[in-house]
Design an enzyme around this catalytic site. Structure first.
Site, PDB file in Angstrom:
ATOM      1  N   ARG A 104     -21.004  -6.586 -14.699  1.00 15.00           N
ATOM      2  CA  ARG A 104     -20.768  -7.775 -14.036  1.00 15.00           C
ATOM      3  C   ARG A 104     -21.818  -8.965 -14.491  1.00 15.00           C
ATOM      4  O   ARG A 104     -23.171  -8.697 -14.277  1.00 15.00           O
ATOM      5  CB  ARG A 104     -20.730  -7.852 -12.525  1.00 15.00           C
ATOM      6  CG  ARG A 104     -20.186  -9.030 -11.892  1.00 15.00           C
ATOM      7  CD  ARG A 104     -19.845  -8.920 -10.473  1.00 15.00           C
ATOM      8  NE  ARG A 104     -21.183  -8.964  -9.747  1.00 15.00           N
ATOM      9  CZ  ARG A 104     -21.329  -8.978  -8.317  1.00 15.00           C
ATOM     10  NH1 ARG A 104     -20.289  -8.754  -7.661  1.00 15.00           N
ATOM     11  NH2 ARG A 104     -22.545  -9.037  -7.848  1.00 15.00           N
ATOM     12  N   THR A 108     -22.484 -15.619 -13.539  1.00 12.93           N
ATOM     13  CA  THR A 108     -21.099 -16.007 -13.402  1.00 12.93           C
ATOM     14  C   THR A 108     -20.128 -15.223 -12.830  1.00 12.93           C
ATOM     15  O   THR A 108     -18.952 -15.643 -12.181  1.00 12.93           O
ATOM     16  CB  THR A 108     -20.436 -16.225 -14.793  1.00 12.93           C
ATOM     17  OG1 THR A 108     -20.382 -14.925 -15.546  1.00 12.93           O
ATOM     18  CG2 THR A 108     -21.074 -17.197 -15.828  1.00 12.93           C
ATOM     19  N   ASP A 201     -26.979  -2.428  -4.680  1.00 16.91           N
ATOM     20  CA  ASP A 201     -26.444  -2.198  -6.102  1.00 16.91           C
ATOM     21  C   ASP A 201     -26.329  -0.774  -6.341  1.00 16.91           C
ATOM     22  O   ASP A 201     -27.028   0.262  -6.581  1.00 16.91           O
ATOM     23  CB  ASP A 201     -27.277  -2.686  -7.232  1.00 16.91           C
ATOM     24  CG  ASP A 201     -26.644  -2.741  -8.417  1.00 16.91           C
ATOM     25  OD1 ASP A 201     -25.900  -1.668  -8.867  1.00 16.91           O
ATOM     26  OD2 ASP A 201     -26.554  -3.908  -9.439  1.00 16.91           O
ATOM     27  N   ASP A 204     -27.715   0.733  -9.635  1.00 23.21           N
ATOM     28  CA  ASP A 204     -29.030   0.857  -9.541  1.00 23.21           C
ATOM     29  C   ASP A 204     -29.446   1.707  -8.726  1.00 23.21           C
ATOM     30  O   ASP A 204     -30.576   2.581  -9.054  1.00 23.21           O
ATOM     31  CB  ASP A 204     -29.814  -0.574  -9.197  1.00 23.21           C
ATOM     32  CG  ASP A 204     -29.641  -1.726 -10.454  1.00 23.21           C
ATOM     33  OD1 ASP A 204     -29.220  -1.631 -11.358  1.00 23.21           O
ATOM     34  OD2 ASP A 204     -29.988  -2.836  -9.958  1.00 23.21           O
TER      35      ASP A 204
HETATM   36  C1  PRP Z   1     -21.108  -3.599  -9.834  1.00 19.44           C
HETATM   37  C2  PRP Z   1     -20.335  -2.463  -9.094  1.00 19.44           C
HETATM   38  C3  PRP Z   1     -18.908  -2.801  -9.401  1.00 19.44           C
HETATM   39  C4  PRP Z   1     -18.800  -4.282  -9.684  1.00 19.44           C
HETATM   40  C5  PRP Z   1     -18.400  -4.927  -8.506  1.00 19.44           C
HETATM   41  O1  PRP Z   1     -21.589  -3.087 -11.144  1.00 19.44           O
HETATM   42  O2  PRP Z   1     -20.787  -1.292  -9.406  1.00 19.44           O
HETATM   43  O3  PRP Z   1     -18.676  -2.149 -10.692  1.00 19.44           O
HETATM   44  O4  PRP Z   1     -20.218  -4.808  -9.914  1.00 19.44           O
HETATM   45  O5  PRP Z   1     -18.470  -6.142  -8.555  1.00 19.44           O
HETATM   46  P1  PRP Z   1     -17.222  -7.190  -8.802  1.00 19.44           P
HETATM   47  O6  PRP Z   1     -16.127  -6.652  -7.641  1.00 19.44           O
HETATM   48  O7  PRP Z   1     -17.660  -8.548  -8.290  1.00 19.44           O
HETATM   49  O8  PRP Z   1     -16.762  -7.219 -10.254  1.00 19.44           O
HETATM   50  P2  PRP Z   1     -22.645  -3.675 -11.977  1.00 19.44           P
HETATM   51  O9  PRP Z   1     -21.924  -4.824 -13.114  1.00 19.44           O
HETATM   52  O10 PRP Z   1     -23.901  -3.916 -11.378  1.00 19.44           O
HETATM   53  O11 PRP Z   1     -22.518  -2.523 -12.988  1.00 19.44           O
HETATM   54  P3  PRP Z   1     -23.328  -1.238 -12.741  1.00 19.44           P
HETATM   55  O12 PRP Z   1     -22.226  -0.362 -12.194  1.00 19.44           O
HETATM   56  O13 PRP Z   1     -23.645  -0.737 -14.142  1.00 19.44           O
HETATM   57  O14 PRP Z   1     -24.543  -1.270 -11.807  1.00 19.44           O
END
Ligand code: PRP
Length: 210
Positions: A104, A108, A201, A204
Site C-alpha cells: 500500500r 495515497t 502494521d 512489519d
Molecule cells: C497492509 C496490510 C494489508 C493492507 C491493508 O499491507 O497488511 O495488506 O496494508 O490496507 P488497505 O486495506 O488500506 O489496502 P502493507 O501495504 O503494509 O504491506 P505488507 O503486508 O507488506 O506490510
C-alpha cells in the site's frame, strides 16, 4: 452482490487478539498469536465447504466418512497474509496456494501490486483470501477483482484479523460477492489509514519494517 461480514466471537480469538494488539508483544509471539487467530477464523470460514460420502475401512469394520468435494484455493496477500498460510495448510493440506503481492502506498493509500502467481484453474473452487488487515479495502478489492478476472466463481471468502468499517463499505461499493470472516470490526481509520485501535502494521510486526 452482497458483502457478508461474520465477526467470530470466540474466547480463544479474543485472547489472541488482545496479545497481537499489545505493542509490547514481541514479534515472535505476535506471529504465533496471529497464526492462532488465522486458524480459528479459518475453521469458521470453511464451515460451508462441500463434502461427499466415501467408504472407509477401519481396523474393525467398514464405515462411511466424508471428504472435501473440491480443494479450495488459498490466496495470501503478501506480506502480512503469509502469517495465516501455515494455519491454512495444516487445516486444508490439499489446498492450492496462490500469491498476490501488494504494497500500500503510504501517501495515497492506493494498492501497488508486485506479485501475481495464481493456480491455472480457480473456477468452481472455493477461494479463501488471507490478509490480517482490512483497512481502506484497497488491497482486498484489487486482489478479489484479479481473482474474479482470473475466473473465480465466488463468493470469495476473505479472512482478516481486523476490519475497519471504511474498508467494509469500500468493498460493498465494488459490487463483488464476498464473505468476510474477521475477529473484530474496529472503530475507524486514522489520518494515516491505520486501523484504530488496531494492532499497528501486521507486516512489519511479523517480518520487520519494510
Ligand atoms: C497492509 C496490510 C494489508 C493492507 C491493508 O499491507 O497488511 O495488506 O496494508 O490496507 P488497505 O486495506 O488500506 O489496502 P502493507 O501495504 O503494509 O504491506 P505488507 O503486508 O507488506 O506490510
Amino acid at each position: 452482490m452482497p458483502v457478508l461480514v461474520h465477526v467470530v466471537d470466540h474466547p480463544l480469538v479474543a485472547a489472541s487478539l488482545t496479545k497481537v494488539r499489545d505493542e509490547n508483544t514481541p514479534n515472535a509471539v505476535f506471529r504465533q498469536e496471529l497464526e492462532r487467530i488465522g486458524a480459528l477464523l479459518l475453521v469458521e470460514a470453511t464451515r460451508g465447504l462441500a463434502t461427499h460420502e466415501v467408504a472407509v475401512q477401519t481396523p474393525v469394520a467398514m464405515t462411511t466418512g466424508r471428504i472435501l468435494t473440491t480443494q479450495p484455493v488459498i490466496v495470501p496477500i503478501l506480506r502480512a497474509g503469509l502469517g495465516f498460510v501455515n494455519a491454512a495448510q495444516i487445516l486444508i493440506p490439499g489446498a492450492d496456494i496462490g500469491f498476490i503481492g501488494i504494497s500500500r502506498n503510504e501517501e495515497t493509500f492506493e494498492p501497488q501490486p508486485y506479485v501475481n502467481k495464481l493456480p491455472d484453474s480457480i473456477a468452481d473452487r472455493v477461494i479463501i483470501v488471507l490478509d490480517p488487515m482490512l483497512a481502506t479495502g484497497g488491497s482486498l478489492a484489487h486482489t478479489c477483482r484479479l481473482l474474479y478476472d482470473h475466473g473465480a466463481t465466488g463468493p470469495i471468502v476473505v479472512v482478516c484479523a481486523l476490519a475497519a468499517p471504511e474498508g467494509i463499505l469500500a468493498l460493498q461499493d465494488t459490487g463483488m460477492d464476498l464473505q468476510i470472516f474477521t475477529a473484530s470490526i474496529d472503530e475507524r481509520l486514522n489520518e494515516h489509514a491505520f486501523i484504530v485501535p488496531g494492532l499497528g502494521d501486521a507486516g512489519d510486526r511479523q517480518f520487520g519494517a519494510a
